[in-house]
Design a protein around this motif. Structure first.
Motif, PDB file in Angstrom:
ATOM      1  N   ALA A   4     -30.090 -66.038   4.864  1.00 54.72           N
ATOM      2  CA  ALA A   4     -29.553 -66.104   6.226  1.00 54.72           C
ATOM      3  C   ALA A   4     -29.367 -67.566   6.594  1.00 54.72           C
ATOM      4  N   ILE A   5     -28.175 -67.920   7.017  1.00 53.36           N
ATOM      5  CA  ILE A   5     -27.864 -69.299   7.390  1.00 53.36           C
ATOM      6  C   ILE A   5     -27.569 -69.355   8.888  1.00 53.36           C
ATOM      7  N   VAL A   6     -28.232 -70.292   9.559  1.00 57.94           N
ATOM      8  CA  VAL A   6     -28.024 -70.475  11.001  1.00 57.94           C
ATOM      9  C   VAL A   6     -27.650 -71.935  11.249  1.00 57.94           C
ATOM     10  N   PRO A   7     -26.375 -72.233  11.420  1.00 56.10           N
ATOM     11  CA  PRO A   7     -25.968 -73.611  11.744  1.00 56.10           C
ATOM     12  C   PRO A   7     -26.289 -73.919  13.209  1.00 56.10           C
ATOM     13  N   MET A   8     -26.820 -75.119  13.456  1.00 44.44           N
ATOM     14  CA  MET A   8     -27.145 -75.521  14.830  1.00 44.44           C
ATOM     15  C   MET A   8     -26.860 -77.003  15.016  1.00 44.44           C
ATOM     16  N   ARG A   9     -26.024 -77.311  15.972  1.00 45.96           N
ATOM     17  CA  ARG A   9     -25.791 -78.705  16.328  1.00 45.96           C
ATOM     18  C   ARG A   9     -26.748 -79.118  17.441  1.00 45.96           C
ATOM     19  N   HIS A  10     -27.076 -80.395  17.466  1.00 42.01           N
ATOM     20  CA  HIS A  10     -27.961 -80.904  18.519  1.00 42.01           C
ATOM     21  C   HIS A  10     -27.250 -80.889  19.867  1.00 42.01           C
ATOM     22  N   ASN A  11     -26.002 -81.308  19.869  1.00 43.00           N
ATOM     23  CA  ASN A  11     -25.254 -81.413  21.113  1.00 43.00           C
ATOM     24  C   ASN A  11     -24.307 -80.243  21.296  1.00 43.00           C
ATOM     25  N   SER A  12     -24.129 -79.863  22.537  1.00 44.56           N
ATOM     26  CA  SER A  12     -23.157 -78.837  22.904  1.00 44.56           C
ATOM     27  C   SER A  12     -22.372 -79.346  24.096  1.00 44.56           C
ATOM     28  N   GLU A  13     -21.050 -79.341  23.980  1.00 37.59           N
ATOM     29  CA  GLU A  13     -20.222 -79.911  25.045  1.00 37.59           C
ATOM     30  C   GLU A  13     -20.339 -79.139  26.351  1.00 37.59           C
ATOM     31  N   ARG A  14     -20.333 -77.815  26.266  1.00 37.79           N
ATOM     32  CA  ARG A  14     -20.306 -77.002  27.485  1.00 37.79           C
ATOM     33  C   ARG A  14     -21.684 -76.623  28.006  1.00 37.79           C
ATOM     34  N   GLU A  41     -34.590 -57.320   4.263  1.00 38.03           N
ATOM     35  CA  GLU A  41     -33.585 -57.595   3.241  1.00 38.03           C
ATOM     36  C   GLU A  41     -33.295 -59.087   3.076  1.00 38.03           C
ATOM     37  N   ILE A  42     -33.747 -59.913   4.012  1.00 38.23           N
ATOM     38  CA  ILE A  42     -33.494 -61.359   3.956  1.00 38.23           C
ATOM     39  C   ILE A  42     -34.626 -62.050   3.211  1.00 38.23           C
ATOM     40  N   ASP A  43     -34.265 -62.812   2.183  1.00 40.72           N
ATOM     41  CA  ASP A  43     -35.258 -63.502   1.357  1.00 40.72           C
ATOM     42  C   ASP A  43     -35.549 -64.917   1.853  1.00 40.72           C
ATOM     43  N   LEU A  44     -34.572 -65.550   2.472  1.00 43.60           N
ATOM     44  CA  LEU A  44     -34.731 -66.942   2.902  1.00 43.60           C
ATOM     45  C   LEU A  44     -33.892 -67.190   4.140  1.00 43.60           C
ATOM     46  N   ILE A  45     -34.464 -67.924   5.096  1.00 40.41           N
ATOM     47  CA  ILE A  45     -33.738 -68.357   6.285  1.00 40.41           C
ATOM     48  C   ILE A  45     -33.507 -69.859   6.173  1.00 40.41           C
ATOM     49  N   VAL A  46     -32.268 -70.273   6.394  1.00 33.81           N
ATOM     50  CA  VAL A  46     -31.903 -71.688   6.313  1.00 33.81           C
ATOM     51  C   VAL A  46     -31.296 -72.117   7.640  1.00 33.81           C
ATOM     52  N   ILE A  47     -31.803 -73.199   8.196  1.00 30.76           N
ATOM     53  CA  ILE A  47     -31.200 -73.807   9.386  1.00 30.76           C
ATOM     54  C   ILE A  47     -30.560 -75.116   8.971  1.00 30.76           C
ATOM     55  N   ASP A  48     -29.273 -75.234   9.235  1.00 25.82           N
ATOM     56  CA  ASP A  48     -28.523 -76.464   8.977  1.00 25.82           C
ATOM     57  C   ASP A  48     -28.311 -77.152  10.321  1.00 25.82           C
ATOM     58  N   ASP A  50     -28.315 -81.147  12.741  1.00 21.76           N
ATOM     59  CA  ASP A  50     -28.409 -82.604  12.865  1.00 21.76           C
ATOM     60  C   ASP A  50     -29.427 -82.986  13.932  1.00 21.76           C
ATOM     61  N   SER A  51     -30.213 -82.000  14.386  1.00 25.00           N
ATOM     62  CA  SER A  51     -31.091 -82.205  15.541  1.00 25.00           C
ATOM     63  C   SER A  51     -32.522 -82.518  15.128  1.00 25.00           C
ATOM     64  N   ASP A  52     -33.029 -83.668  15.526  1.00 25.89           N
ATOM     65  CA  ASP A  52     -34.433 -83.991  15.304  1.00 25.89           C
ATOM     66  C   ASP A  52     -35.338 -83.051  16.090  1.00 25.89           C
ATOM     67  N   VAL A  53     -34.893 -82.656  17.278  1.00 25.15           N
ATOM     68  CA  VAL A  53     -35.676 -81.740  18.107  1.00 25.15           C
ATOM     69  C   VAL A  53     -35.915 -80.433  17.368  1.00 25.15           C
ATOM     70  N   ILE A  54     -34.843 -79.865  16.809  1.00 28.34           N
ATOM     71  CA  ILE A  54     -34.964 -78.602  16.098  1.00 28.34           C
ATOM     72  C   ILE A  54     -35.758 -78.783  14.807  1.00 28.34           C
ATOM     73  N   PHE A  55     -35.526 -79.881  14.106  1.00 24.17           N
ATOM     74  CA  PHE A  55     -36.270 -80.151  12.875  1.00 24.17           C
ATOM     75  C   PHE A  55     -37.775 -80.121  13.138  1.00 24.17           C
ATOM     76  N   GLU A  56     -38.213 -80.855  14.155  1.00 25.29           N
ATOM     77  CA  GLU A  56     -39.636 -80.966  14.427  1.00 25.29           C
ATOM     78  C   GLU A  56     -40.213 -79.651  14.956  1.00 25.29           C
ATOM     79  N   ASP A  57     -39.495 -79.009  15.860  1.00 22.33           N
ATOM     80  CA  ASP A  57     -39.989 -77.773  16.450  1.00 22.33           C
ATOM     81  C   ASP A  57     -40.029 -76.647  15.419  1.00 22.33           C
ATOM     82  N   CYS A  58     -39.002 -76.543  14.608  1.00 18.37           N
ATOM     83  CA  CYS A  58     -38.947 -75.468  13.611  1.00 18.37           C
ATOM     84  C   CYS A  58     -40.033 -75.649  12.557  1.00 18.37           C
ATOM     85  N   ALA A  59     -40.256 -76.864  12.134  1.00 16.95           N
ATOM     86  CA  ALA A  59     -41.300 -77.118  11.144  1.00 16.95           C
ATOM     87  C   ALA A  59     -42.667 -76.677  11.660  1.00 16.95           C
ATOM     88  N   GLU A  60     -42.876 -76.793  12.960  1.00 18.26           N
ATOM     89  CA  GLU A  60     -44.151 -76.394  13.556  1.00 18.26           C
ATOM     90  C   GLU A  60     -44.275 -74.887  13.707  1.00 18.26           C
TER      91      GLU A  60
END
Length: 222
Positions: A4-14, A41-48, A50-60
């Motif tokens: 499962a791939i979940v792309p997430m950008r740090h910034n959102s215009e709207r 049925e999902i073996d691995l979840i991947v978050i792609d 550029d967000s340091d916020v998401i990186f740190e929070d998800c790792a925790e």
């Protein structure tokens, strides 16, 4: 392996900071990660991201999720999602991909599980699966022309031939399909119809306000 791939950008215009803005007491993206984590049925979840916020929070909070740092040249909001996914699949081994978004907080694990089972059972019958929402309404184009109805007959909306909105809640495809055709939806796809409430996508501030109201009424599984 099903990834499962979940792309997430740090910034959102709207909707600034929407991916990690609180909804029902937790960051928005937590909802979809919790859902994906409960799909057997999902073996691995991947978050792609550029967000340091998401990186740190998800790792925790989700140490089982694999985090990928999105390269600089793929961070602009105008970059095609297929290019982002191709970059992700250069770093992750997968036989089957389920791609979804953090902005679908009411997506159900049972829906994803059933769609994956369907693809695995009927792979020879279709090459991809994507989610849709039924639309039965009188549509007009920008030139004031009826699209799907005859105004002189005026059928009841429930009697109109349905159209289906690609709601972007999820796409199921093989890496081979994406690499060879450059698209998540193949030549012979299968559409999975979803309830409009489950398919709510947060794209504007109004959407976020609606999601908060639904969650407050018990619509969230948080």
């Amino acid at each position: 392996m099903t990834v499962a791939i979940v792309p997430m950008r740090h910034n959102s215009e709207r909707v600034p900071g929407k991916n990690y803005r609180p909804l029902a007491g937790i960051p928005l993206y937590h909802h979809v990660v919790r859902t994906l984590s409960s799909v057997p049925e999902i073996d691995l979840i991947v978050i792609d991201t550029d967000s340091d916020v998401i990186f740190e929070d998800c790792a925790e909070y989700f140490p089982h999720v694999r985090l990928l740092r999105r390269p600089e040249h793929l961070r602009d909001g105008s970059i095609a999602m297929n290019d982002v996914l191709l970059n992700t699949l250069e770093q992750v081994e997968a036989d089957l991909v389920l791609q979804t978004h953090s902005t679908n907080p009411f997506l159900k694990a049972d829906t994803l599980s059933a769609a994956l089972k369907l693809f695995n059972r009927c792979e020879s019958a279709f090459d991809s699966v994507f989610s849709v929402t039924r639309l039965q309404a009188r549509l007009w184009d920008a030139a004031n022309r009826p699209v799907n109805h005859d105004p002189s007959i005026l059928l009841r909306t429930q009697d109109l031939e349905p159209l289906f909105i690609e709601n972007s809640c999820f796409f199921i495809f093989t890496p081979t399909l994406l690499r060879e055709r450059g698209t998540r939806i193949g030549a012979n796809p299968f559409m999975v119809e979803m309830d409009p409430l489950e398919a709510i996508d947060i794209d504007t501030e109004e959407d976020f306000s609606l999601a908060i109201a639904i969650a407050d009424q018990g619509g969230s599984r948080a």
